[in-house]
Write an enzyme that holds these catalytic residues in place. Structure first.
Site, mmCIF file in Angstrom:
data_model
loop_
_atom_site.group_PDB
_atom_site.id
_atom_site.type_symbol
_atom_site.label_atom_id
_atom_site.label_comp_id
_atom_site.label_asym_id
_atom_site.label_seq_id
_atom_site.Cartn_x
_atom_site.Cartn_y
_atom_site.Cartn_z
ATOM 1 N N LYS A 62 0.855 -1.178 0.000
ATOM 2 C CA LYS A 62 0.000 0.000 0.000
ATOM 3 C C LYS A 62 0.893 1.230 0.000
ATOM 4 O O LYS A 62 1.713 1.420 0.901
ATOM 5 C CB LYS A 62 -0.896 0.001 1.234
ATOM 6 C CG LYS A 62 -1.834 1.201 1.269
ATOM 7 C CD LYS A 62 -2.755 1.140 2.467
ATOM 8 C CE LYS A 62 -3.710 2.305 2.480
ATOM 9 N NZ LYS A 62 -4.547 2.314 3.678
ATOM 10 N N ARG A 120 -10.327 10.167 1.768
ATOM 11 C CA ARG A 120 -10.154 10.873 3.053
ATOM 12 C C ARG A 120 -11.298 11.849 3.272
ATOM 13 O O ARG A 120 -11.738 12.038 4.399
ATOM 14 C CB ARG A 120 -8.778 11.533 3.107
ATOM 15 C CG ARG A 120 -7.709 10.445 3.106
ATOM 16 C CD ARG A 120 -6.362 10.883 3.582
ATOM 17 N NE ARG A 120 -5.424 9.784 3.334
ATOM 18 C CZ ARG A 120 -4.133 9.938 3.105
ATOM 19 N NH1 ARG A 120 -3.609 11.156 3.125
ATOM 20 N NH2 ARG A 120 -3.379 8.887 2.881
ATOM 21 N N LYS A 147 -2.199 -1.631 -3.837
ATOM 22 C CA LYS A 147 -3.062 -0.454 -3.787
ATOM 23 C C LYS A 147 -2.236 0.819 -3.868
ATOM 24 O O LYS A 147 -1.252 0.915 -3.143
ATOM 25 C CB LYS A 147 -3.827 -0.515 -2.469
ATOM 26 C CG LYS A 147 -4.698 0.672 -2.211
ATOM 27 C CD LYS A 147 -5.381 0.483 -0.899
ATOM 28 C CE LYS A 147 -6.267 1.685 -0.651
ATOM 29 N NZ LYS A 147 -7.006 1.573 0.558
#
Ligand code: PBG
Length: 340
Positions: free
Chosen positions: A212, A222, A264
């Site tokens: 990640k 976010r 990711k």
């Protein structure tokens, strides 16, 4: 001998790759990569303190759900052939604290969402849960913040893992089939595996966020979880400049007992997807993240791109690179498109 007479050149002249591209039927016959609704995992947000679902401004078509609308959207997913959802919780601000303890409260919003889906769907829908603290901490970091010996503020690895273990066990109790530690703490998979097993949840799987990256493409997410973060996550998420450490991260997670590894974001990291899938003996997932979704939506809404074509091309490319599962906010749209 002149070059035009060489057997090799003759072969090259009769070799016409366009033959296999002539018609839709021919192209379909030779397609190497085929998407299926069952490839997709739909990330969903369940938010506390709402009367009705609310659209996320930076992710058009995605919502903060109430527990009721969560069930409704999960029905839509399943009807479209999407058999796994990944749940994120959005608590009310007043419930956030330094350790994110509402993350593992039995009546915390994420566990309420998990329980509602498991009660509604039983074994028909796989319920995966995000196992990370960033939505629940008042400082927005993925773990417990402390100071090192020089007085610098750091996210403390082992203290954080203790919280992840409480969270994973509470998610298993609520009915999660899969937990998914996304905080990039060292040793998190081994610790969670042990905690689950000790609590009798040896059938609950772990999807490890292995590679990640500290990515700008998480921006809309976010907003979506109303993150309190100031600063960045570069001291725990990976540096976009590096590929090798992804292989190490994936190897460690596999050795620690992960059932899936994940890369990711997806499109900017297809080289990583390909390299991890080359050696991984377990399924490799890729997360097509919020920023990747938002870019297609924004360009589409401006008439600058064909959003459906860009969606299918993106998902096909992620699978072609080697992903076995794709986490994507497009899961329902893409699944419907595949049926059309
Ligand atoms: C952290 C988490 C993040 C995402 C999933 N889990 C964000 C982050 O690390 O800041 C991003 C997902 C997306 O952008 O779609 N728990």
């Amino acid at each position: 001998m002149s070059s035009s007479a060489s057997p090799l050149t003759k072969t090259n002249q009769s070799r016409r790759p366009r033959r296999l591209r002539t018609t839709p039927a021919m192209r379909d016959l030779v397609a190497e990569t085929r998407l299926s609704p069952s490839d997709f995992i739909l990330p969903l947000f369940v938010a506390d303190g709402l009367d009705a679902k609310r659209e996320i401004a930076s992710m058009p078509g995605q919502y903060h759900h109430t527990v009721d609308t969560l069930k409704a959207i999960a029905h839509e997913a399943l009807d479209a052939g999407v058999t796994c959802v990944d749940l994120f919780g959005v608590p009310v601000d007043g419930d956030k604290d330094a350790r994110g303890s509402v993350a593992w409260a039995e009546d915390g919003i994420l566990n309420r969402g998990i329980r509602a889906l498991r009660e509604e769907f039983g074994e028909d829908l796989l319920v995966m849960a995000d196992t990370c603290l960033d939505e629940f901490t008042d400082h927005g970091h993925c773990g417990v913040v402390g100071t090192d010996r020089f007085g610098n503020e750091v996210v403390l690895n082992d203290e954080t893992i203790e919280c992840y273990c409480h969270m994973a066990v509470s998610q298993a109790e609520a009915g999660a089939h899969i937990v998914s530690p996304s905080g990039m703490m060292d040793g998190q998979v081994a610790a969670i595996r042990r905690a689950l097993d000790e609590a009798g949840w040896d059938n609950v799987a772990i999807m490890a966020y292995s590679a990640k990256y500290a990515s700008s493409f998480f921006g809309p997410f976010r907003d979506a979880v109303r993150s309190s973060l100031v600063g960045d996550r570069r001291a725990y998420q990976q540096d976009p400049a590096n590929a090798r450490e992804s292989l190490l991260e994936a190897e460690l997670d596999i050795a620690e007992g992960a059932d899936f590894v994940m890369v990711k974001p997806a499109l900017p990291y297809l080289d990583i997807v390909a390299r991890v899938s080359d050696f991984s003996p377990i399924p490799v997932a890729a997360y097509h993240v919020s920023g990747e979704y938002a870019m297609i939506k924004a360009a589409g809404n401006n008439g600058w791109i064909d959003p459906e074509a860009a969606m299918m091309e993106s998902l096909t490319s992620i699978k072609r690179a080697g992903a076995d599962q794709i986490l994507t906010y497009f899961a329902i749209d893409a699944a419907r498109k595949l049926h059309a």
